[in-house]
Write an enzyme that holds these catalytic residues in place. Sequence first.
Site, mmCIF file in Angstrom:
data_model
loop_
_atom_site.group_PDB
_atom_site.id
_atom_site.type_symbol
_atom_site.label_atom_id
_atom_site.label_comp_id
_atom_site.label_asym_id
_atom_site.label_seq_id
_atom_site.Cartn_x
_atom_site.Cartn_y
_atom_site.Cartn_z
ATOM 1 N N ASN A 177 41.415 59.757 15.144
ATOM 2 C CA ASN A 177 42.520 58.907 15.628
ATOM 3 C C ASN A 177 42.367 58.740 17.136
ATOM 4 O OD1 ASN A 177 44.992 57.438 15.065
ATOM 5 N ND2 ASN A 177 46.054 59.027 16.212
ATOM 6 N N ASP A 199 42.360 56.603 11.887
ATOM 7 C CA ASP A 199 41.425 55.486 11.720
ATOM 8 C C ASP A 199 40.416 55.758 10.615
ATOM 9 O OD1 ASP A 199 42.511 55.137 14.549
ATOM 10 O OD2 ASP A 199 41.484 53.242 14.108
ATOM 11 N N GLN A 235 48.598 52.032 24.677
ATOM 12 C CA GLN A 235 49.239 51.495 23.466
ATOM 13 C C GLN A 235 50.607 52.137 23.223
ATOM 14 O OE1 GLN A 235 46.054 52.348 23.739
ATOM 15 N NE2 GLN A 235 44.716 51.296 22.283
HETATM 16 O O1 MRU Z 1 42.246 51.526 19.666
HETATM 17 P P1 MRU Z 1 43.387 51.222 18.743
HETATM 18 O O2 MRU Z 1 44.604 50.752 19.457
HETATM 19 O O3 MRU Z 1 42.978 50.313 17.616
HETATM 20 O O4 MRU Z 1 43.737 52.629 18.106
HETATM 21 C C1 MRU Z 1 44.780 52.721 17.167
HETATM 22 C C2 MRU Z 1 44.993 54.088 16.644
HETATM 23 O O5 MRU Z 1 44.320 55.023 16.983
HETATM 24 C C3 MRU Z 1 46.039 54.242 15.582
HETATM 25 O O6 MRU Z 1 46.642 55.493 15.668
HETATM 26 C C4 MRU Z 1 45.369 54.119 14.201
HETATM 27 O O7 MRU Z 1 44.579 52.962 14.162
HETATM 28 C C5 MRU Z 1 46.356 54.065 13.117
HETATM 29 S S1 MRU Z 1 47.291 52.546 13.135
HETATM 30 C C6 MRU Z 1 48.385 52.581 11.866
#
Ligand code: MRU
Length: 338
Positions: A246, A236, A195
């Site tokens: 997170n 999260d 990501q």
């Molecule tokens: O697996 P993902 O891509 O949904 O994980 C996203 C994250 O860990 C972000 O850092 C978190 O959701 C915060 S988004 C503002």
Amino acid sequence: MIKPLFWDNNQLYIVDQTLLPIEYKRIEIKSHLDMANAIKRLAIRGAPALGIAAAAGLVLGLKPFIDSGSRLFFEKLDEISTLLNSTRPTAINLSWALKRMKSVAESMNHKPVPDIWNKIYQEALTIHQEDIEMCQVIGRHGQSIIPEKANILTHCNTGGLATGGLGTALGVIITAHQLGKDIHVYVDETRPLLQGARLTAWELSEEKVPYTLICDNMAAYIMATRKIDAVIVGADRIAANGDAANKIGTYGLAILADYHEVPFYVVAPSSTIDPSVSSGKEIVIEERSGLEVREIFGVKIAPEDCPAISPAFDVTPNGLITGIITEKVVFRTPYNFL
Ligand code: MRU
């Protein structure tokens, strides 16, 4: 700025984030099952965007029951919410948004079902709009932690693709750049699903924020050899004691930041705080398929039968977190969100 989810003529679309930045493809989401599938495969992802998506998915799932009796409508509301909520267990935003939708529906339970459905449709749009505004407030509010000239390290993607607006952690960083601060960002690629490399690097390019992409395992070297002013990440779910879940790899970064005396900040809306879990030990960590580690974009990078695991998140203990920035307050240790 690309919106991860949008309504067009009462039709719901998402941008398939698994394909970015190579391909921009919008997908129509026709039912809650389409939405559940999109969430599971990370076509839409990022904690705040997941809340917006779950609310929209519920609206679509209930549409076929507009003409049914109220009892069936509320039964379906529970059934669809349970399904959507089970798609990704770690981010609190799914259950937060679904609970909010249910309580709005219940406050109207004496009204005709079409009115209830219209009300929850409006509520899904409100959740989305509030998130856009929340990002703006966090972006301005977070400036207190960003010096006029700063080298910042971030992990995963916390920008516009993860939210309704400019982002949380990345929103603070982009706002700093827009305000004329001299910002440079080191972007962790964020294995296994990249990501950071695919989404954050791309968003920073679009916003013309100077950045450098690094592999996750370069962070220690970068902290030891260059001046890093802050590590800034999203969350999260944040427990009552300030432990923060997170993207996998965040905990390791926090340990490195502590060792190198670099401030480590978590940026998240206050709805990410979950007072019902007293510490990070109670946060459920999503376990994904080991295939995500054995392959990159479907290309095998390990023996076929190689054992591999893919925990999607980890928990950073509160003692490693210098501050938690929300749209309301910059919290400092000791944290107590009870
Ligand atoms: O697996 P993902 O891509 O949904 O994980 C996203 C994250 O860990 C972000 O850092 C978190 O959701 C915060 S988004 C503002």
